[in-house]
Scaffold this motif. Structure first.
Motif, PDB file in Angstrom:
ATOM      1  N   GLY A  54       0.831  -1.219   0.000  1.00 37.57           N
ATOM      2  CA  GLY A  54       0.000   0.000   0.000  1.00 37.57           C
ATOM      3  C   GLY A  54       0.850   1.246   0.000  1.00 37.57           C
ATOM      4  N   GLU A  55       0.194   2.368   0.234  1.00 36.51           N
ATOM      5  CA  GLU A  55       0.887   3.659   0.259  1.00 36.51           C
ATOM      6  C   GLU A  55       1.571   3.824   1.615  1.00 36.51           C
ATOM      7  OE1 GLU A  55       0.882   5.986  -2.302  1.00 36.51           O
ATOM      8  OE2 GLU A  55      -0.040   4.330  -3.417  1.00 36.51           O
ATOM      9  N   LEU A  56       2.812   4.282   1.607  1.00 37.25           N
ATOM     10  CA  LEU A  56       3.504   4.522   2.870  1.00 37.25           C
ATOM     11  C   LEU A  56       3.590   6.034   3.111  1.00 37.25           C
ATOM     12  CD1 LEU A  56       6.291   1.756   2.863  1.00 37.25           C
ATOM     13  CD2 LEU A  56       3.877   1.573   3.375  1.00 37.25           C
ATOM     14  N   THR A  57       2.423   6.641   3.160  1.00 40.13           N
ATOM     15  CA  THR A  57       2.333   8.103   3.211  1.00 40.13           C
ATOM     16  C   THR A  57       3.000   8.704   4.450  1.00 40.13           C
ATOM     17  OG1 THR A  57       0.176   7.708   2.228  1.00 40.13           O
ATOM     18  CG2 THR A  57       0.689   9.983   2.820  1.00 40.13           C
ATOM     19  N   ASN A  58       2.673   8.162   5.625  1.00 39.70           N
ATOM     20  CA  ASN A  58       3.273   8.708   6.856  1.00 39.70           C
ATOM     21  C   ASN A  58       4.781   8.501   6.862  1.00 39.70           C
ATOM     22  OD1 ASN A  58       0.803   9.519   7.825  1.00 39.70           O
ATOM     23  ND2 ASN A  58       0.481   7.685   9.083  1.00 39.70           N
ATOM     24  N   THR A  59       5.213   7.313   6.436  1.00 35.70           N
ATOM     25  CA  THR A  59       6.650   7.008   6.399  1.00 35.70           C
ATOM     26  C   THR A  59       7.373   8.031   5.540  1.00 35.70           C
ATOM     27  OG1 THR A  59       6.131   4.663   6.611  1.00 35.70           O
ATOM     28  CG2 THR A  59       8.334   5.212   5.794  1.00 35.70           C
ATOM     29  N   GLU A  60       6.844   8.237   4.338  1.00 35.60           N
ATOM     30  CA  GLU A  60       7.528   9.131   3.395  1.00 35.60           C
ATOM     31  C   GLU A  60       7.515  10.565   3.893  1.00 35.60           C
ATOM     32  OE1 GLU A  60       5.675   8.168  -0.344  1.00 35.60           O
ATOM     33  OE2 GLU A  60       6.763   6.256  -0.416  1.00 35.60           O
ATOM     34  N   GLN A  61       6.389  10.976   4.446  1.00 33.54           N
ATOM     35  CA  GLN A  61       6.297  12.369   4.879  1.00 33.54           C
ATOM     36  C   GLN A  61       7.104  12.621   6.152  1.00 33.54           C
ATOM     37  OE1 GLN A  61       2.610  13.938   6.351  1.00 33.54           O
ATOM     38  NE2 GLN A  61       3.840  15.756   6.812  1.00 33.54           N
ATOM     39  N   LEU A  62       6.896  11.778   7.174  1.00 32.58           N
ATOM     40  CA  LEU A  62       7.498  12.066   8.478  1.00 32.58           C
ATOM     41  C   LEU A  62       9.011  11.856   8.484  1.00 32.58           C
ATOM     42  CD1 LEU A  62       4.630  10.541  10.614  1.00 32.58           C
ATOM     43  CD2 LEU A  62       5.114  12.966  10.205  1.00 32.58           C
ATOM     44  N   SER A  63       9.500  10.939   7.655  1.00 29.82           N
ATOM     45  CA  SER A  63      10.952  10.725   7.620  1.00 29.82           C
ATOM     46  C   SER A  63      11.674  11.977   7.117  1.00 29.82           C
ATOM     47  CB  SER A  63      11.304   9.525   6.743  1.00 29.82           C
ATOM     48  OG  SER A  63      10.974   9.790   5.395  1.00 29.82           O
ATOM     49  N   GLU A  64      10.959  12.850   6.433  1.00 28.98           N
ATOM     50  CA  GLU A  64      11.569  14.099   5.945  1.00 28.98           C
ATOM     51  C   GLU A  64      11.486  15.222   6.979  1.00 28.98           C
ATOM     52  OE1 GLU A  64       9.746  15.090   2.202  1.00 28.98           O
ATOM     53  OE2 GLU A  64      11.097  13.706   1.148  1.00 28.98           O
ATOM     54  N   CYS A  65      10.687  15.005   8.020  1.00 29.82           N
ATOM     55  CA  CYS A  65      10.410  16.087   8.983  1.00 29.82           C
ATOM     56  C   CYS A  65      11.138  15.918  10.305  1.00 29.82           C
ATOM     57  CB  CYS A  65       8.911  16.138   9.285  1.00 29.82           C
ATOM     58  SG  CYS A  65       7.905  16.410   7.824  1.00 29.82           S
ATOM     59  N   LEU A  66      11.658  14.706  10.560  1.00 28.95           N
ATOM     60  CA  LEU A  66      12.145  14.392  11.899  1.00 28.95           C
ATOM     61  C   LEU A  66      13.600  14.813  12.120  1.00 28.95           C
ATOM     62  CD1 LEU A  66      11.357  11.414  14.067  1.00 28.95           C
ATOM     63  CD2 LEU A  66      13.768  11.717  13.494  1.00 28.95           C
ATOM     64  N   ALA A  67      13.842  15.449  13.260  1.00 33.22           N
ATOM     65  CA  ALA A  67      15.207  15.791  13.681  1.00 33.22           C
ATOM     66  C   ALA A  67      15.388  15.307  15.122  1.00 33.22           C
ATOM     67  CB  ALA A  67      15.437  17.291  13.591  1.00 33.22           C
ATOM     68  N   ARG A  68      16.465  14.565  15.346  1.00 36.28           N
ATOM     69  CA  ARG A  68      16.777  14.065  16.698  1.00 36.28           C
ATOM     70  C   ARG A  68      17.699  15.051  17.387  1.00 36.28           C
ATOM     71  NH1 ARG A  68      19.208   8.153  16.014  1.00 36.28           N
ATOM     72  NH2 ARG A  68      18.981   8.213  18.277  1.00 36.28           N
ATOM     73  N   LEU A  69      17.374  15.363  18.643  1.00 44.66           N
ATOM     74  CA  LEU A  69      18.176  16.326  19.399  1.00 44.66           C
ATOM     75  C   LEU A  69      19.233  15.588  20.236  1.00 44.66           C
ATOM     76  CD1 LEU A  69      15.400  18.765  20.677  1.00 44.66           C
ATOM     77  CD2 LEU A  69      16.552  18.680  18.447  1.00 44.66           C
ATOM     78  N   PRO A  70      20.336  16.258  20.564  1.00 44.69           N
ATOM     79  CA  PRO A  70      21.346  15.632  21.434  1.00 44.69           C
ATOM     80  C   PRO A  70      20.707  15.199  22.757  1.00 44.69           C
ATOM     81  CG  PRO A  70      22.174  17.688  20.513  1.00 44.69           C
ATOM     82  CD  PRO A  70      20.718  17.618  20.171  1.00 44.69           C
ATOM     83  N   LEU A  71      21.015  13.988  23.194  1.00 44.55           N
ATOM     84  CA  LEU A  71      20.498  13.518  24.491  1.00 44.55           C
ATOM     85  C   LEU A  71      21.518  12.537  25.040  1.00 44.55           C
ATOM     86  CD1 LEU A  71      16.810  12.321  25.172  1.00 44.55           C
ATOM     87  CD2 LEU A  71      18.767  11.797  26.596  1.00 44.55           C
ATOM     88  N   TRP A  72      22.335  13.011  25.959  1.00 47.44           N
ATOM     89  CA  TRP A  72      23.362  12.152  26.565  1.00 47.44           C
ATOM     90  C   TRP A  72      23.639  12.632  27.979  1.00 47.44           C
ATOM     91  CZ3 TRP A  72      27.179  15.877  27.101  1.00 47.44           C
ATOM     92  CH2 TRP A  72      27.272  16.858  26.104  1.00 47.44           C
ATOM     93  N   LEU A  73      24.094  11.681  28.802  1.00 49.85           N
ATOM     94  CA  LEU A  73      24.321  12.033  30.203  1.00 49.85           C
ATOM     95  C   LEU A  73      25.519  12.970  30.295  1.00 49.85           C
ATOM     96  CD1 LEU A  73      23.499   8.857  32.277  1.00 49.85           C
ATOM     97  CD2 LEU A  73      22.044  10.455  31.062  1.00 49.85           C
TER      98      LEU A  73
END
Ligand SMILES: *Cc1c(COP(=O)(O)O)cnc(C)c1O
Length: 378
Positions: free
Chosen positions: A338-357
């Motif tokens: 089927g269509e992977l609409t959320n996958t295609e859209q959200l993978s372009e929008c996501l940024a991970r922030l630094p998170l370390w002790l």
């Protein structure tokens, strides 16, 4: 001060335990430290057996062997995941069938799984993204109805739970990672959780190069020999010694990570309200482990701008994943259902922030800079 994306945390006891392993004179796998780590995992997760591996990739490969896949068999999984989730099954000749993710948790959309099942389907592989549990009740019920195996990719899920059950302990098999980018680390490292006791004996054999060496050491057979396919999936005792130092501190590490996560979450509430980003969603029946803090930006342009502007301020967010169904190998070896609409859209929008002790002392400044950049890019 440069704020890197990740900085591996050491408890301070790692070298001491490695020195003990060295003094014990047992350097290959399955010594005292390996036993302690396995026992800890079994106690913490409730898995009937935990086997340390040299990576989560190795644990996934073991799971694919244990699933007895034949060439052409199909395995349902999200496309929004790390390559190892798919590779392990492709190595056995199976075909990954990619389904879309939910827009809130970015986990596999359990309502799309049943329609992707064919007579060739053998397994479902939910990936607990960011240490937030997939809808396991629904997934286990689908698997039961269709006689499928459930293999949890809980690489990011150590110390997290779904309805009170540890991630990785709910399906037939669960795969954990102790890679240095995860919460509890040993550089490279992982574990296979065996929740279906019927798979336990074969799992030991697969991990020991296809031999019944483990049974031999326990005195259950009188000679050890080649009985099945397998490979060398166990870590050295030096790695297990390092890992033990981390396991001892696992509660404290998780609490500190949650402190950082909660601080980001409170801080970016205002940016979310102003429509500048979307924060992670944690379903109320899931306890997460603060593996990751991410923001969803408006689109690819906004995400690219966000990362570039922060890098210019010496803060280093990263993005992932390139959806597997769109990658070269994904197109060759898998197929999208089927269509992977959320996958295609959200993978372009996501940024991970630094998170370390250790980030704690810089976090207020980091938060201010990030929200400043969010406001700039609108
Ligand atoms: C990190 C990760 C893996 C691979 O773990 P390794 O221990 O590096 O092999 C697999 N799947 C997911 C979802 C991961 O995040």
């Amino acid at each position: 001060m440069i704020i890197p994306f990740n900085k591996p945390y050491m408890t301070g006891k790692e070298l001491w335990y490695i020195a003990q392993a060295h003094a014990n004179g047992h350097l290959a796998g399955d010594g005292q430290f390996t036993k302690q780590c396995s026992a800890w995992l079994e106690a913490r997760t409730g898995a009937s057996k935990a086997l340390l591996t040299h990576s989560c990739t190795a644990a996934l490969e073991m799971a694919a062997i244990l699933a007895d896949l034949q060439p052409g068999d199909e395995v349902i999984m999200p496309s929004y995941t790390f390559v190892s989730t798919a590779n392990a099954f492709v190595l056995r000749g199976a075909v990954p069938v990619f389904v879309d993710i939910c827009a809130d948790t970015l986990n596999i959309d359990e309502t799309l799984i049943e329609a992707a099942i064919t007579e060739k389907t053998k397994a479902i592989v939910p990936v607990h993204y960011a240490g937030v549990g997939c809808e396991m009740d629904a997934i286990m019920e689908i698997a039961r109805r269709h006689g499928l195996l459930v293999i949890e990719d809980a690489a990011q899920g150590v110390m997290a739970s779904y309805k009170g059950r540890a991630l990785g302990s709910i399906g037939h098999l669960g795969c954990l990672s102790f890679h240095e980018t995860k919460n509890i680390i040993s550089g490279e490292g992982g574990a296979l959780l065996i929740n279906d006791p019927e798979l336990a004996e074969r799992a030991e054999i697969v991990r020991e190069k296809g031999t019944n060496r483990s049974l031999f050491f326990r005195g259950q057979v009188d000679k050890y020999t080649w009985v099945d396919i397998g490979s060398s999936y166990l870590p050295s005792e030096l790695v297990a010694a390092f890992l033990w130092a981390q396991m001892e501190e696992a509660d404290a590490i998780t609490q500190r990570r949650l402190g950082l996560w909660n601080s980001y979450h409170r801080w970016f509430a205002a940016s979310e309200t102003a429509g500048m980003c979307q924060r992670p969603t944690i379903p109320s029946h899931c306890v997460h482990n603060a593996h990751m803090y991410y923001l969803l930006l408006a689109d690819l342009t906004a995400r690219t701008e966000f990362i570039a502007r922060l890098k210019a301020r010496e803060i280093h967010p990263v993005f992932h994943y390139i959806p597997l169904h769109s990658a070269t190998a994904g197109q060759r070896y898998g197929r999208a259902h089927g269509e992977l609409t959320n996958t295609e859209q959200l993978s372009e929008c996501l940024a991970r922030l630094p998170l370390w002790l250790g980030l704690e002392e810089f976090q207020p400044e980091v938060e201010r800079m990030i929200s400043g950049v969010l406001a700039e890019i609108g």
